[in-house]
Design a protein around this motif. Sequence first.
Motif, mmCIF file in Angstrom:
data_model
loop_
_atom_site.group_PDB
_atom_site.id
_atom_site.type_symbol
_atom_site.label_atom_id
_atom_site.label_comp_id
_atom_site.label_asym_id
_atom_site.label_seq_id
_atom_site.Cartn_x
_atom_site.Cartn_y
_atom_site.Cartn_z
ATOM 1 N N GLU A 164 -21.254 2.025 -7.136
ATOM 2 C CA GLU A 164 -20.738 1.293 -7.174
ATOM 3 C C GLU A 164 -20.883 0.014 -5.895
ATOM 4 O O GLU A 164 -21.001 -1.461 -6.807
ATOM 5 N N PRO A 183 -16.122 9.189 -17.460
ATOM 6 C CA PRO A 183 -15.309 7.608 -17.059
ATOM 7 C C PRO A 183 -15.476 7.433 -15.993
ATOM 8 O O PRO A 183 -15.487 6.122 -16.106
ATOM 9 N N LYS A 186 -17.950 5.288 -15.494
ATOM 10 C CA LYS A 186 -18.605 4.710 -15.768
ATOM 11 C C LYS A 186 -17.528 2.802 -15.578
ATOM 12 O O LYS A 186 -17.897 2.317 -14.967
ATOM 13 N N GLN A 187 -16.359 4.418 -14.849
ATOM 14 C CA GLN A 187 -16.122 3.033 -14.213
ATOM 15 C C GLN A 187 -16.348 2.666 -12.761
ATOM 16 O O GLN A 187 -15.970 1.480 -12.397
#
Length: 337
Positions: A164, A183, A186-187
């Motif tokens: 992040e 997922p 990717k988030q």
Amino acid sequence: MRAVGILEYGRPDVLEVIDRGIPDPSPGELRIRVAAAAVNPTDLMLRSGELAAYMAAFEPPYIPGMDVSGTVDAAGAGTLFALGDRVMAFVNPFRPQGGAQAEYVVVPAADTVLVPPGLDLIDAAGLPMNALTAHQALALLGLRRGATLAVTGGAGALGGFVIELAAHRGLRVVAEAAAQDEPLLKQLGAEIVVPRHAEPTGAPPEPHAAAASLAERYRTAVPEGVDALVDAAVLGAPVLGAVRDGGAVVTCRPGPLAPPRGIVRHELNVMAYPDKAAALTELAALACEGLLSPRTDALLAPSAAPEAHRRLAAGGVRGRQLLVFDGAFDGRRPAAS
């Protein structure tokens, strides 16, 4: 007050909820009435005896925990916090009074910051140690915007924060993940997700071979090699094949490692990271803005510390396990988010 104590080294069941006196702050220190304290890999090493050399000067019981959130209960001279302030702090467990997992904890004001109004106080306990470590990793690398960064263990607490923060700073992030975690990565901001496991060919590969195979998959995704690697999964030398000649690696555990091909090694030591308050203030603001995810996995009573250690040792925890000390604990165990 209640605290999680280690009276002797051993398996998770040596952890006990003990009673200790409430500590008083000295000048430059704060006493925090603890809302929650996170469980970290360092706690497992402390409990098992791997870090016994660091505790040799102190008498048990030892109190684990390196990050905490709560409210200011008392303040020593020379501090700028007010009673009742919502705060989070980095905590050093290698001291006579021990770490964060207690109802009241005394910490240096310099390692403490306000929790913004938009950030849940209990969730904030999951930020200080791992997010600060991720912040240090990127500071050591000093990569320019657009550089390519590989991250191992991206679904874990440290790896997730690295992804992040790196994405927020304009880096191109490549991370490995099991299929069910793709997922999530990717988030978090990974541009490329590399399969953690190669196609099955029979017997499971040895760990060294598995890491070398992972390096090959990174190279398939980035043929020229990544500019740097943060090895949050502690895979070691075999995964260095993912890094280009003259690149860099950040390692999360001490130990011998001689990177080849001019790769520069940086070793994390969050205890020695200067100006923790400035970094923690930035991290709290990013979390408040939704750019950094606390990802609470479970809220647990202090008596559940042994189970938290077992779960963390088994792997697969996708967020922070928080021991909740305030009187409002109601047994909630939210799913990882």
